[in-house]
Motif scaffolding. Structure first.
Motif, PDB file in Angstrom:
ATOM      1  N   ARG A 173       8.344  -7.683  -6.391  1.00  0.00           N
ATOM      2  CA  ARG A 173       7.027  -8.223  -5.997  1.00  0.00           C
ATOM      3  C   ARG A 173       6.047  -7.081  -5.737  1.00  0.00           C
ATOM      4  NH1 ARG A 173       4.652 -12.435  -2.877  1.00  0.00           N
ATOM      5  NH2 ARG A 173       6.556 -13.651  -2.724  1.00  0.00           N
ATOM      6  N   TRP A 174       6.493  -6.085  -4.956  1.00  0.00           N
ATOM      7  CA  TRP A 174       5.615  -4.945  -4.664  1.00  0.00           C
ATOM      8  C   TRP A 174       5.184  -4.256  -5.959  1.00  0.00           C
ATOM      9  CZ3 TRP A 174       8.959  -2.092  -0.412  1.00  0.00           C
ATOM     10  CH2 TRP A 174       8.959  -2.868   0.750  1.00  0.00           C
ATOM     11  N   GLU A 198       2.465  -6.177  -7.650  1.00  0.00           N
ATOM     12  CA  GLU A 198       1.217  -6.040  -6.879  1.00  0.00           C
ATOM     13  C   GLU A 198       0.593  -4.652  -7.093  1.00  0.00           C
ATOM     14  OE1 GLU A 198       2.231  -9.228  -3.290  1.00  0.00           O
ATOM     15  OE2 GLU A 198       2.749  -7.108  -3.031  1.00  0.00           O
ATOM     16  N   ALA A 199       1.442  -3.623  -7.129  1.00  0.00           N
ATOM     17  CA  ALA A 199       0.910  -2.257  -7.245  1.00  0.00           C
ATOM     18  C   ALA A 199       0.414  -1.939  -8.653  1.00  0.00           C
ATOM     19  CB  ALA A 199       1.995  -1.242  -6.850  1.00  0.00           C
ATOM     20  N   GLY A 205      -0.438  -4.359 -11.176  1.00  0.00           N
ATOM     21  CA  GLY A 205      -1.275  -5.375 -11.830  1.00  0.00           C
ATOM     22  C   GLY A 205      -0.646  -5.881 -13.121  1.00  0.00           C
ATOM     23  N   LEU A 263       3.097 -15.114  -7.195  1.00  0.00           N
ATOM     24  CA  LEU A 263       2.170 -14.084  -7.667  1.00  0.00           C
ATOM     25  C   LEU A 263       1.288 -14.579  -8.809  1.00  0.00           C
ATOM     26  CD1 LEU A 263       4.641 -11.038  -7.820  1.00  0.00           C
ATOM     27  CD2 LEU A 263       2.740 -11.289  -6.229  1.00  0.00           C
TER      28      LEU A 263
END
Ligand code: KG4
Ligand code: ZN
Length: 343
Positions: free
Chosen positions: A260-261, A264-265, A267, A294
């Motif tokens: 997930r991170w 997010e980091a 894109g 997400l």
């Protein structure tokens, strides 16, 4: 353009061959597993693996050609896994592939086993949009990769110690569940309570920014394995199904949190799962939840495409050949070959 590729995979304990067209159409895929030969030893024995590849490779390649209705004249290239993997096992597939490429007078393509796992997803979903984050979880590797474009990868993080599959196999062995351990834990965990025991989630915190840059997307599973072993030693009556479910939940938590991170980091437009551990039912369930949250596309290869096979080798070989041309015939097997990364 070379379109029909014979792929050969012998990096570990599966002897596999496949005929694939344009990295999209699997005309045949034959996998001969040696798991029965290694099970009595609780893990892969390199000497046994090498001997089994020698015995099985010719019939496996013959079966792949017959099922595809192809012979040497129909093939445009031969691709083989050159690493990472067991040296003796790799050499058998690499030597056979080079010999066939000479006999048929077609290019030889060297394929990295990890890159092949990445291409398993594209075989089943050719229109996957890039860039993607790929979580590659196998018996030997646990990595988060940013796939910017075809054959262009950045490594976001990997395990500092045991691979996720290795942790499954070691814990299963300790619990007396046999080999390979991943499927055994997966099956037993269904009957257990994943919240029964609070095992540690290493390198996972509420806020990713509190972790140092080089640890943010890294994993560590050896502390978890030790925690499970010392807990069961001190509490031998603990129900094995609860231990299995709680251990599995801790591994899956770490994997999906970091995936997930990573989305997010970076894109990324999608998240892909690959490698043998991608067959894990709890991981698949949680992975879909994360992608839903997400709003990115999730891709989960079929079980047959998660574990080692040669169709993914042929697919990666097609991309390598299209972009970089044939590999020299003096390319050797490299047991420690890393994923080809961009800076
Ligand atoms: O990718 P793979 O077939 O071989 C390597 O390249 O390592 O992965 C094998 C690993 C083993 O550690 C096995 O226990 C694990 O994948 N595995 C699983 C499951 N099926 C296979 N781990 C967890 N749950 C599963 N259902
Ligand atoms: Zn593999």
């Amino acid at each position: 353009m070379s379109d029909v590729i014979l792929g050969i995979e012998t990096s570990c304990d599966e002897t596999a061959a496949a005929v694939v067209e344009r990295a999209q159409v699997v005309r045949s895929s034959v996998v001969s597993s040696q798991v029965d030969r290694h099970a009595p030893f609780g893990g892969v024995v390199p000497e046994i693996a090498g001997r089994a590849h020698v015995e099985r490779l010719v019939p496996v390649v013959a079966e792949a050609l017959v099922s595809a209705g192809a012979d040497g004249d129909d093939l445009d290239a031969v691709a083989a896994t050159t690493g990472p993997g067991l040296a003796g096992s790799l050499l058998i597939g690499v030597s056979a592939a080079k010999a066939l490429s000479l006999v048929w007078d077609v290019p030889f393509v060297s394929v990295n086993h990890l890159e092949a796992h990445l291409y398993a997803s594209f075989l089943e979903e050719p229109d996957l949009e890039l860039p993607l984050v790929v979580l590659l979880v196998s018996g030997g590797h646990t990595m988060l990769i940013f796939m910017e474009d075809h054959c262009r990868y950045r490594l976001l993080g990997s395990t500092l110690d045991d691979a996720a599959g290795e942790a499954f196999d070691k814990v299963a062995r300790y619990l007396g569940l046999g080999y390979p351990g991943g499927p055994a834990i997966d099956e037993l965990a269904v009957e257990g309570d994943p919240a029964a025991f609070a095992y540690p989630r290493s390198l996972v915190q509420e806020n990713p920014a509190t972790l140092p840059d080089d640890r943010r997307f890294a994993f560590s599973f050896s502390g978890l394995k030790t925690a499970v072993v010392s807990h069961v030693r001190g509490d031998p009556e603990a129900p094995t199904a609860d231990v299995a479910a709680s251990f599995q939940e801790a591994v899956v938590d770490a994997l999906v949190t970091k995936a997930r991170w990573a989305v997010e980091a970076t894109g990324a437009k999608g998240l892909c799962l690959g490698g043998g551990v991608a067959a894990n039912s709890r991981l698949r369930e949680r992975f879909l939840d994360v992608c839903g949250d997400l709003g990115v596309r999730a891709f989960l290869p079929s079980h047959a495409m998660c574990t080692d096979n040669a169709a993914m080798v042929a697919a990666a070989g097609w991309w390598r050949l299209s972009m970089f041309g044939p590999s020299p015939l003096d390319t050797g097997a490299d047991p420690n070959q890393g994923l080809p990364l961009i800076d």
